[in-house]
Design a protein around this motif. Structure first.
Motif, PDB file in Angstrom:
ATOM      1  N   GLY A 187     -35.922 -67.005 -14.575  1.00 19.26           N
ATOM      2  CA  GLY A 187     -36.172 -68.019 -13.557  1.00 19.26           C
ATOM      3  C   GLY A 187     -36.646 -67.416 -12.250  1.00 19.26           C
ATOM      4  N   ALA A 188     -36.035 -66.274 -11.866  1.00 17.01           N
ATOM      5  CA  ALA A 188     -36.452 -65.596 -10.635  1.00 17.01           C
ATOM      6  C   ALA A 188     -37.894 -65.107 -10.745  1.00 17.01           C
ATOM      7  CB  ALA A 188     -35.515 -64.432 -10.343  1.00 17.01           C
ATOM      8  N   ILE A 189     -38.253 -64.553 -11.898  1.00 17.83           N
ATOM      9  CA  ILE A 189     -39.628 -64.078 -12.109  1.00 17.83           C
ATOM     10  C   ILE A 189     -40.607 -65.241 -12.095  1.00 17.83           C
ATOM     11  CG2 ILE A 189     -41.175 -62.940 -13.742  1.00 17.83           C
ATOM     12  CD1 ILE A 189     -39.176 -61.075 -12.307  1.00 17.83           C
ATOM     13  N   LYS A 190     -40.234 -66.343 -12.741  1.00 11.14           N
ATOM     14  CA  LYS A 190     -41.100 -67.527 -12.747  1.00 11.14           C
ATOM     15  C   LYS A 190     -41.320 -68.041 -11.332  1.00 11.14           C
ATOM     16  CE  LYS A 190     -41.676 -72.077 -14.887  1.00 11.14           C
ATOM     17  NZ  LYS A 190     -42.007 -72.788 -13.626  1.00 11.14           N
ATOM     18  N   SER A 191     -40.260 -68.039 -10.529  1.00 10.60           N
ATOM     19  CA  SER A 191     -40.375 -68.484  -9.146  1.00 10.60           C
ATOM     20  C   SER A 191     -41.332 -67.592  -8.356  1.00 10.60           C
ATOM     21  CB  SER A 191     -38.991 -68.479  -8.495  1.00 10.60           C
ATOM     22  OG  SER A 191     -39.067 -68.792  -7.122  1.00 10.60           O
ATOM     23  N   ILE A 192     -41.227 -66.284  -8.559  1.00 12.57           N
ATOM     24  CA  ILE A 192     -42.128 -65.342  -7.888  1.00 12.57           C
ATOM     25  C   ILE A 192     -43.584 -65.634  -8.251  1.00 12.57           C
ATOM     26  CG2 ILE A 192     -42.852 -62.913  -7.842  1.00 12.57           C
ATOM     27  CD1 ILE A 192     -39.805 -62.254  -8.257  1.00 12.57           C
ATOM     28  N   CYS A 193     -43.815 -65.867  -9.529  1.00 19.11           N
ATOM     29  CA  CYS A 193     -45.178 -66.135  -9.997  1.00 19.11           C
ATOM     30  C   CYS A 193     -45.664 -67.511  -9.543  1.00 19.11           C
ATOM     31  CB  CYS A 193     -45.244 -66.013 -11.514  1.00 19.11           C
ATOM     32  SG  CYS A 193     -44.952 -64.331 -12.133  1.00 19.11           S
ATOM     33  N   ASP A 194     -44.793 -68.519  -9.612  1.00 18.50           N
ATOM     34  CA  ASP A 194     -45.176 -69.869  -9.190  1.00 18.50           C
ATOM     35  C   ASP A 194     -45.515 -69.921  -7.710  1.00 18.50           C
ATOM     36  OD1 ASP A 194     -44.782 -70.775 -11.750  1.00 18.50           O
ATOM     37  OD2 ASP A 194     -42.862 -71.776 -11.351  1.00 18.50           O
ATOM     38  N   GLU A 195     -44.872 -69.059  -6.919  1.00 22.84           N
ATOM     39  CA  GLU A 195     -45.156 -68.997  -5.480  1.00 22.84           C
ATOM     40  C   GLU A 195     -46.423 -68.214  -5.175  1.00 22.84           C
ATOM     41  OE1 GLU A 195     -41.644 -67.331  -3.791  1.00 22.84           O
ATOM     42  OE2 GLU A 195     -40.382 -69.027  -4.371  1.00 22.84           O
ATOM     43  N   GLY A 196     -47.067 -67.700  -6.208  1.00 20.83           N
ATOM     44  CA  GLY A 196     -48.320 -66.971  -6.032  1.00 20.83           C
ATOM     45  C   GLY A 196     -48.146 -65.554  -5.537  1.00 20.83           C
ATOM     46  N   LYS A 197     -46.925 -65.009  -5.604  1.00 23.27           N
ATOM     47  CA  LYS A 197     -46.679 -63.655  -5.114  1.00 23.27           C
ATOM     48  C   LYS A 197     -47.061 -62.584  -6.126  1.00 23.27           C
ATOM     49  CE  LYS A 197     -42.824 -65.035  -2.118  1.00 23.27           C
ATOM     50  NZ  LYS A 197     -41.365 -64.880  -1.862  1.00 23.27           N
ATOM     51  N   ALA A 198     -47.083 -62.943  -7.403  1.00 16.59           N
ATOM     52  CA  ALA A 198     -47.361 -61.951  -8.444  1.00 16.59           C
ATOM     53  C   ALA A 198     -47.754 -62.662  -9.728  1.00 16.59           C
ATOM     54  CB  ALA A 198     -46.129 -61.078  -8.691  1.00 16.59           C
ATOM     55  N   SER A 199     -48.239 -61.874 -10.668  1.00 20.22           N
ATOM     56  CA  SER A 199     -48.527 -62.382 -12.013  1.00 20.22           C
ATOM     57  C   SER A 199     -48.028 -61.363 -13.028  1.00 20.22           C
ATOM     58  CB  SER A 199     -50.021 -62.628 -12.208  1.00 20.22           C
ATOM     59  OG  SER A 199     -50.757 -61.431 -12.021  1.00 20.22           O
ATOM     60  N   VAL A 200     -47.624 -61.855 -14.177  1.00 21.08           N
ATOM     61  CA  VAL A 200     -47.164 -60.984 -15.260  1.00 21.08           C
ATOM     62  C   VAL A 200     -48.387 -60.386 -15.948  1.00 21.08           C
ATOM     63  CG1 VAL A 200     -45.912 -60.859 -17.436  1.00 21.08           C
ATOM     64  CG2 VAL A 200     -45.046 -62.306 -15.594  1.00 21.08           C
ATOM     65  N   ILE A 201     -48.429 -59.063 -16.057  1.00 21.44           N
ATOM     66  CA  ILE A 201     -49.562 -58.421 -16.719  1.00 21.44           C
ATOM     67  C   ILE A 201     -49.197 -57.862 -18.088  1.00 21.44           C
ATOM     68  CG2 ILE A 201     -50.861 -57.918 -14.628  1.00 21.44           C
ATOM     69  CD1 ILE A 201     -49.704 -55.105 -14.637  1.00 21.44           C
ATOM     70  N   ALA A 202     -47.896 -57.682 -18.353  1.00 19.90           N
ATOM     71  CA  ALA A 202     -47.479 -57.197 -19.672  1.00 19.90           C
ATOM     72  C   ALA A 202     -45.993 -57.470 -19.865  1.00 19.90           C
ATOM     73  CB  ALA A 202     -47.761 -55.704 -19.832  1.00 19.90           C
ATOM     74  N   CYS A 222     -31.143 -50.966 -30.073  1.00 24.89           N
ATOM     75  CA  CYS A 222     -30.849 -52.087 -29.176  1.00 24.89           C
ATOM     76  C   CYS A 222     -32.142 -52.419 -28.428  1.00 24.89           C
ATOM     77  CB  CYS A 222     -29.755 -51.691 -28.198  1.00 24.89           C
ATOM     78  SG  CYS A 222     -29.299 -52.952 -27.002  1.00 24.89           S
ATOM     79  N   ALA A 223     -32.612 -53.627 -28.586  1.00 23.01           N
ATOM     80  CA  ALA A 223     -33.921 -54.004 -28.051  1.00 23.01           C
ATOM     81  C   ALA A 223     -33.884 -54.197 -26.544  1.00 23.01           C
ATOM     82  CB  ALA A 223     -34.422 -55.275 -28.722  1.00 23.01           C
ATOM     83  N   GLY A 224     -35.006 -53.903 -25.920  1.00 23.82           N
ATOM     84  CA  GLY A 224     -35.144 -54.096 -24.483  1.00 23.82           C
ATOM     85  C   GLY A 224     -36.539 -54.584 -24.132  1.00 23.82           C
ATOM     86  N   MET A 225     -36.687 -55.050 -22.915  1.00 23.92           N
ATOM     87  CA  MET A 225     -37.969 -55.545 -22.418  1.00 23.92           C
ATOM     88  C   MET A 225     -38.332 -54.812 -21.142  1.00 23.92           C
ATOM     89  SD  MET A 225     -40.539 -57.661 -22.655  1.00 23.92           S
ATOM     90  CE  MET A 225     -40.016 -58.952 -23.786  1.00 23.92           C
ATOM     91  N   CYS A 226     -39.575 -54.357 -21.061  1.00 25.17           N
ATOM     92  CA  CYS A 226     -40.151 -53.887 -19.807  1.00 25.17           C
ATOM     93  C   CYS A 226     -41.148 -54.938 -19.345  1.00 25.17           C
ATOM     94  CB  CYS A 226     -40.847 -52.543 -19.977  1.00 25.17           C
ATOM     95  SG  CYS A 226     -39.749 -51.132 -20.045  1.00 25.17           S
ATOM     96  N   LEU A 227     -40.850 -55.542 -18.230  1.00 23.23           N
ATOM     97  CA  LEU A 227     -41.695 -56.598 -17.680  1.00 23.23           C
ATOM     98  C   LEU A 227     -42.545 -56.012 -16.558  1.00 23.23           C
ATOM     99  CD1 LEU A 227     -42.284 -59.671 -17.818  1.00 23.23           C
ATOM    100  CD2 LEU A 227     -40.479 -59.968 -16.118  1.00 23.23           C
ATOM    101  N   CYS A 228     -43.848 -56.153 -16.684  1.00 20.43           N
ATOM    102  CA  CYS A 228     -44.782 -55.575 -15.716  1.00 20.43           C
ATOM    103  C   CYS A 228     -45.462 -56.699 -14.946  1.00 20.43           C
ATOM    104  CB  CYS A 228     -45.838 -54.727 -16.421  1.00 20.43           C
ATOM    105  SG  CYS A 228     -45.201 -53.512 -17.573  1.00 20.43           S
ATOM    106  N   LEU A 229     -45.387 -56.641 -13.626  1.00 18.60           N
ATOM    107  CA  LEU A 229     -46.001 -57.634 -12.757  1.00 18.60           C
ATOM    108  C   LEU A 229     -46.929 -56.948 -11.767  1.00 18.60           C
ATOM    109  CD1 LEU A 229     -42.616 -58.432 -12.865  1.00 18.60           C
ATOM    110  CD2 LEU A 229     -43.717 -60.595 -12.314  1.00 18.60           C
ATOM    111  N   ARG A 230     -47.981 -57.691 -11.367  1.00 12.80           N
ATOM    112  CA  ARG A 230     -48.870 -57.174 -10.321  1.00 12.80           C
ATOM    113  C   ARG A 230     -48.818 -58.128  -9.124  1.00 12.80           C
ATOM    114  NH1 ARG A 230     -52.323 -53.310 -10.838  1.00 12.80           N
ATOM    115  NH2 ARG A 230     -52.655 -53.603 -13.074  1.00 12.80           N
ATOM    116  N   LYS A 231     -48.583 -57.557  -7.942  1.00 13.26           N
ATOM    117  CA  LYS A 231     -48.522 -58.373  -6.730  1.00 13.26           C
ATOM    118  C   LYS A 231     -49.915 -58.881  -6.381  1.00 13.26           C
ATOM    119  CE  LYS A 231     -47.000 -58.417  -1.926  1.00 13.26           C
ATOM    120  NZ  LYS A 231     -46.334 -57.671  -0.833  1.00 13.26           N
ATOM    121  N   THR A 232     -49.994 -60.138  -5.997  1.00 16.45           N
ATOM    122  CA  THR A 232     -51.291 -60.723  -5.654  1.00 16.45           C
ATOM    123  C   THR A 232     -51.663 -60.394  -4.218  1.00 16.45           C
ATOM    124  OG1 THR A 232     -50.122 -62.771  -5.129  1.00 16.45           O
ATOM    125  CG2 THR A 232     -51.088 -62.587  -7.312  1.00 16.45           C
TER     126      THR A 232
END
Length: 232
Positions: A187-202, A222-232
């Motif tokens: 939810g925090a990541i979605k909020s960041i993206c919805d506010e136009g501050k960043a986009s998910v690139i991977a 044990c599975a994990g996720m690396c979430l990559c974002l780029r600031k707009t």
């Protein structure tokens, strides 16, 4: 890489009982300091893979050069810095962590420009002054027993436009609090993206650990996720 399950179980108990046993964030930070000298050995025994994965993703997406500046949030003993240097990164690395004992180990590696002790809270600003980084990486930090998911929002106040932010989290939801935390982080990541501050690139699924004593068969990763974002 094949892991010795007997050593892995000892290391797992070290991590989840000796270090992560306290029921407060401050207590956990103190345990990290108390056990810092043993940390790297035990992490190796459970196949802690995500720092290497994150470093590779940072080199892939970060457009980093010798003049770049990277901030390692939750630097611990400096494992991410070590991985970046082994991949040929020549720029500066600053590190931030709540544990003084872990930071002493990181300092001994002589890979970081600055190391700052800071306990991250939900409304905190990162204690890095007015530096704007080319990339921020935060590995092994985002979990319900470490920091609030909302801490991710503060990263984008300290990264340049076009810069990259990489965070990791375990995707194995073993408790209700795990499930709620992952939902909060998404939810925090979605909020960041919805506010136009960043986009998910991977969104890179990887092995967080090479073993998984949360599951019935500990030999499976044990599975994990690396979430990559780029600031707009």
């Amino acid at each position: 890489m094949s892991l010795d399950l007997q050593k892995a179980r000892v290391a797992w108990n070290f991590l989840y009982n000796d270090i992560l046993g306290p029921d407060t964030e401050q207590g956990i930070v103190e345990c990290y300091s108390q056990h810092a000298a043993r940390y790297d050995l035990h992490i190796k025994d459970i196949g802690y893979n995500v720092p290497a994965t994150a470093a590779k993703l940072l080199m892939k997406y970060g457009n980093l050069g010798p003049e770049s500046e990277v901030l390692d949030v939750g630097a611990g003993t400096g494992i991410v810095g070590k991985e970046l240097r082994e991949l040929g990164y020549k720029g500066e690395i600053d590190g931030l962590d709540g544990s003084s004992g872990m930071l002493k180990i990181a300092e001994s590696r002589k890979l970081y420009r600055n190391l700052v002790q800071q306990f991250l809270t939900s409304d905190c600003a990162l204690d890095v002054g007015d530096v704007m980084y080319d990339a921020i990486v935060s590995i092994g930090v985002f979990s319900p027993i470490h920091v609030s998911a909302s801490v991710a929002k503060s990263f984008f106040n300290h990264v340049k436009s076009g810069g990259v932010v990489i965070i990791s989290y375990r995707v194995n939801e073993t408790t209700t609090s795990d499930s709620e935390y992952i939902a909060e982080l998404k939810g925090a990541i979605k909020s960041i993206c919805d506010e136009g501050k960043a986009s998910v690139i991977a969104e890179h699924l990887t092995d967080f650990y090479g073993v998984n004593f949360f599951a019935g068969d500990p030999s499976k990763p044990c599975a994990g996720m690396c979430l990559c974002l780029r600031k707009t």
